[in-house]
Design an enzyme around this catalytic site. Sequence first.
Site, PDB file in Angstrom:
ATOM      1  N   ASP A  66       0.846  -1.206   0.000  1.00  0.00           N
ATOM      2  CA  ASP A  66       0.000   0.000   0.000  1.00  0.00           C
ATOM      3  C   ASP A  66       0.878   1.251   0.000  1.00  0.00           C
ATOM      4  O   ASP A  66       2.034   1.212   0.427  1.00  0.00           O
ATOM      5  CB  ASP A  66      -0.905  -0.022   1.240  1.00  0.00           C
ATOM      6  CG  ASP A  66      -2.059   0.960   1.118  1.00  0.00           C
ATOM      7  OD1 ASP A  66      -2.342   1.431  -0.006  1.00  0.00           O
ATOM      8  OD2 ASP A  66      -2.667   1.267   2.154  1.00  0.00           O
TER       9      ASP A  66
ATOM     10  N   ASN B  76     -10.302  -2.756  -6.605  1.00  0.00           N
ATOM     11  CA  ASN B  76      -9.463  -1.837  -7.398  1.00  0.00           C
ATOM     12  C   ASN B  76     -10.026  -1.571  -8.803  1.00  0.00           C
ATOM     13  O   ASN B  76      -9.651  -0.589  -9.447  1.00  0.00           O
ATOM     14  CB  ASN B  76      -8.027  -2.365  -7.522  1.00  0.00           C
ATOM     15  CG  ASN B  76      -7.215  -2.228  -6.249  1.00  0.00           C
ATOM     16  OD1 ASN B  76      -6.277  -2.971  -6.023  1.00  0.00           O
ATOM     17  ND2 ASN B  76      -7.571  -1.259  -5.398  1.00  0.00           N
TER      18      ASN B  76
ATOM     19  N   HIS C 114       3.122   3.567  -8.621  1.00  0.00           N
ATOM     20  CA  HIS C 114       3.000   2.162  -9.042  1.00  0.00           C
ATOM     21  C   HIS C 114       4.268   1.738  -9.780  1.00  0.00           C
ATOM     22  O   HIS C 114       4.774   0.642  -9.579  1.00  0.00           O
ATOM     23  CB  HIS C 114       1.776   1.979  -9.948  1.00  0.00           C
ATOM     24  CG  HIS C 114       0.468   2.300  -9.277  1.00  0.00           C
ATOM     25  ND1 HIS C 114       0.172   1.864  -8.014  1.00  0.00           N
ATOM     26  CD2 HIS C 114      -0.614   3.007  -9.688  1.00  0.00           C
ATOM     27  CE1 HIS C 114      -1.051   2.279  -7.679  1.00  0.00           C
ATOM     28  NE2 HIS C 114      -1.538   2.985  -8.677  1.00  0.00           N
TER      29      HIS C 114
END
Length: 263
Positions: A23, A71, A40
């Site tokens: 996370d 998601n 990311h």
Amino acid sequence: MPEPIERPDLGGPFPEHLAVIMDGNGRWAEQRGLRRVFGHREGVNSVRETVTECARMGVKSLTLYAFSVENWKRPRVEVRYLMRLLRRFLLDERATLMDNGVRLRGLGRLADLPGEARRTLEETERLTARNDGMLLRLALSYGSRTELGDAARSLARDVAAGRLDPEAIDDETLRGYLYDPETPDPDLVIRTAGELRLSNFLLWQCSYSELFVTDVCWPEFRKPQLLDALRAYAGRVRRFGGLIDDGPRTEASARQARAGRAS
Ligand code: FPP
């Protein structure tokens, strides 16, 4: 050939199965004035380092929560970026997975993945299937409640068809209907970026897992932070609801002990 195992001596037990809730990619990027997707992208470097280090240290199974069923609700561009990143990762890392003897497996509703990502995942699963080192499970379109719903449906079908006696259902029967019944439950769950929750991740399987939460965001989680988590685990005493301090040290040995008691 995989490199020999270099397990650090941390003064206590070592987890056989490590699971990670990765996370804080978005926060990491936003703190630097960057768009979320850069978090990311940087997170992939943490994935690479964690996978390689765990394989070298002799972790038997590593499960990474890469994309949850929830998601899919994110903006389309972010979802598309994550799926491309997944495919790129699988293509770029094949050689490293092979060099480290890592077997890859997807975990979740894999049919939900876009065609190219799904095919690349399946190809990588096939390519690495005979490796005998660490099992790397990527949780993709994964949600624990979805998994339990899927399991309940299959189980109900077997009961309705007379293949399963409802009175005979126990923990191990239920396990048999989960996505990957063979892999022992996680010994340690690491969560980055400080939130104190499991976020629909392996809820059944984490019943007795040890938890380690760090404030470090995933893109900054590297070998030193991994060692911090392993050191914390080495200091834990696991009783699995019992009282004896020198009882099982990992979920796999607890399972063996339960099987022994039953026989
Ligand atoms: C959570 O951060 C992370 C994700 C939803 C995706 C995880 C993906 C990666 C680490 C990169 C790709 C993975 C592989 C296996 C190639 P967040 O975006 O929820 O962060 P935030 O809570 O700070 O917004």
